[in-house]
Design an enzyme around this catalytic site. Structure first.
Site, mmCIF file in Angstrom:
data_model
loop_
_atom_site.group_PDB
_atom_site.id
_atom_site.type_symbol
_atom_site.label_atom_id
_atom_site.label_comp_id
_atom_site.label_asym_id
_atom_site.label_seq_id
_atom_site.Cartn_x
_atom_site.Cartn_y
_atom_site.Cartn_z
ATOM 1 C CG ASP A 225 -5.296 -12.508 -5.165
ATOM 2 O OD1 ASP A 225 -5.854 -13.604 -5.030
ATOM 3 O OD2 ASP A 225 -4.214 -12.215 -4.618
ATOM 4 N N GLY A 226 -7.418 -10.686 -8.899
ATOM 5 C CA GLY A 226 -8.109 -9.641 -9.646
ATOM 6 C C GLY A 226 -9.567 -9.963 -9.913
ATOM 7 C CG ASN A 318 -6.697 -5.311 -2.319
ATOM 8 O OD1 ASN A 318 -7.046 -6.059 -1.404
ATOM 9 N ND2 ASN A 318 -6.021 -5.742 -3.365
ATOM 10 C CG ASP A 348 7.494 8.891 -3.605
ATOM 11 O OD1 ASP A 348 7.864 10.062 -3.765
ATOM 12 O OD2 ASP A 348 8.202 7.905 -3.856
#
Length: 493
Positions: A225-226, A318, A348
């Site tokens: 996917d990168g 994304n 966070d």
């Protein structure tokens, strides 16, 4: 090795047309044209030319020479008689799903009049249409010439498929193949004898230095996917159609297998392919010292990197993540939607993702999974301090503003698709909205089947042991209750 300046695309196009390579394209079909003359040409959210067809006229032949791939949206339908003649048994390729369909997967186009008096105010900037994803199919204005091949870095298993694909594209399809200059520095690749024969025919570029806008017609990704995320990063405007082969570890966004790549690539080059338009987020960091007029914010979409007014603009596929970084304190972030303060995020951090990114970091933080054809923006808190803070989905057209609360103990850090991580200081703001330039991802089957297959194969969605049926429970069905009672009485005495 060829350079960018050595390539004359017009001459190469003319040479390939003179060779009379027989592409089964809609624009060169005999008898009747597949498409009609455009009744109205508008630029929609996809960032590409949308053509509305008229029943009474032929297709316009004057096409934009710089635009090779468009999405064909047939409003009034295509002539069924011609469709039977064109897609004969000899020319029919494997097509996806049940295309063409007459009904929509999502909903019909909404009616804009409500009762005898009410209606929606007309606005040229507003598009009132819910499109059937099955109608999003690829076609070419002219045969694609330049192809960009992106391979997974630091993976020796991708090298043999890479050499095989590049050699086939150059020798069999007579295409101009582009690769990143860093790819040719791989020592294992330089040892391949087959690669030495085609090395000088490759065109190279350097990321961040060479502009690929209007130079690439088609993209092929080899890896995980990168590679698709990297292709999205290279094109900060209109993105060419992307065909992604699964040669990585996860492969959620790479639906194609490499076994029969010749047939699959030929299908795409001939125009037999479904598309999934993966929306991207336009993210812009505005520093405290920058003085800007946000009425002209859309004009800044063409920028990439830092500008003179202190802003940073980038498109992500994304998600954009705002977190507390190395600080031990909770992050305190103010969230605005179209200028209205919605809430303050204590925890966070915060994830703002596209539907494509809903199955990435967002789903690990407790968000729902959304099909990439749904126009939406997801807002997901990371470990919120409040148990009632659940992820939300907002319309794709809104603008989110994220800034550090004035009383926050620490700053925040922001990253875009896992890259370009930088600090968000007090007084700085991050503005996020949906970009008009999506990533046209080519489907192996169709938009629905590819997505659910990825859910099952990659995320093991709803995988469980099945409940036994009553026929398998022999201890309950093999004997009645009375027999069981009699056996107990006999055994008891």
């Amino acid at each position: 090795m060829a350079c960018v300046s050595d390539i004359d695309l017009a001459t190469l196009h003319k040479t390939r047309l003179e060779e009379q390579i027989k592409y089964k394209l809609s624009w060169c079909a005999p008898r009747r044209p597949l498409l009609r003359q455009p009744k109205e040409i508008t630029t929609g959210q996809s960032g590409q030319t949308r053509v509305q067809h008229s029943e009474k006229c032929d297709r316009a032949r004057d096409c934009d020479n710089r635009t090779h791939g468009v999405i064909c949206e047939n409003v009034n339908g295509v002539d069924n008689e011609f469709r039977k003649d064109y897609f004969t048994s000899s020319t029919r390729r494997r097509r996806s799903g049940t295309w063409p369909r007459t009904r929509s997967l999502n909903a019909p186009s909404p009616f804009q009049q409500f009762g005898p008096c009410g209606r929606i105010m007309k606005n040229s900037a507003m598009v009132m249409q819910i499109q059937d994803p099955a109608s999003q199919r690829l076609t070419w204005y002219k045969p694609p010439l330049a192809v960009l091949v992106i391979k997974k870095v630091r993976d020796s298993t991708v090298l043999p498929p890479f050499v095989q694909l590049v050699e086939w594209l150059i020798q069999e399809k007579h295409m101009v193949v582009w690769v990143e200059s860093a790819v040719l520095e791989d020592p294992l690749l330089l040892e391949d004898k087959r690669f030495h024969k085609i090395k000088d025919k490759l065109v190279t570029f350097k990321d961040g230095k060479d502009d690929l806008t209007d130079r690439i017609d088609f993209i092929v990704c080899l890896g995980g996917d990168g590679t698709l995320l990297y292709a999205s990063l290279l094109f900060q405007k209109s993105v060419p159609p992307v065909m992604a082969f699964h040669l990585g570890s996860l492969g959620f966004l790479t639906p194609f297998q490499f076994d029969n790549f010749q047939e699959q690539v030929t299908n795409v080059l001939e125009g037999h392919a479904a598309l999934t338009l993966r929306s991207r987020l336009r993210c812009m960091i505005v520093q405290k010292s920058a003085k800007m007029d946000f009425d002209y914010l859309p004009m800044l979409e063409n920028m990439h990197g830092s500008s003179r007014d202190g802003s940073t603009n980038i498109l992500v596929l994304n998600e954009v993540v705002i977190d507390r970084g190395p600080s031990p304190y909770l992050s305190n972030i103010d969230l605005f939607l179209d200028g209205k303060h919605i809430t303050s995020v204590q925890g966070d951090g915060l994830i703002v993702s596209t539907p494509t990114g809903s199955t990435a970091y967002a789903v690990a933080a407790g968000a729902s999974m959304i099909h990439p054809s749904v126009p939406a923006i997801m807002v997901t808190p990371i470990c919120p301090h409040s148990l009632s803070f659940r992820p939300i989905v907002v319309p794709a057209g809104v603008e989110l503003k994220i800034s550090i609360s004035p009383d926050s103990r620490n700053t925040a850090w922001v990253s875009f698709d896992g890259r370009n991580r930088q600090e968000l200081l007090h007084g700085d703001s991050l503005r996020v909205t949906t970009s008009i330039y999506p990533v046209p991802s080519i489907c192996a089957q169709d938009q629905i089947s590819d997505w659910f297959d990825s859910l099952a194969e990659c995320l093991h969605w709803n995988v469980r042991k099945r409940q036994k049926c009553l026929d398998e429970l022999s201890d309950l069905t093999g004997s009645g209750s009375e027999d069981t009672l009699d056996e107990l009485v006999v055994d008891g005495h």
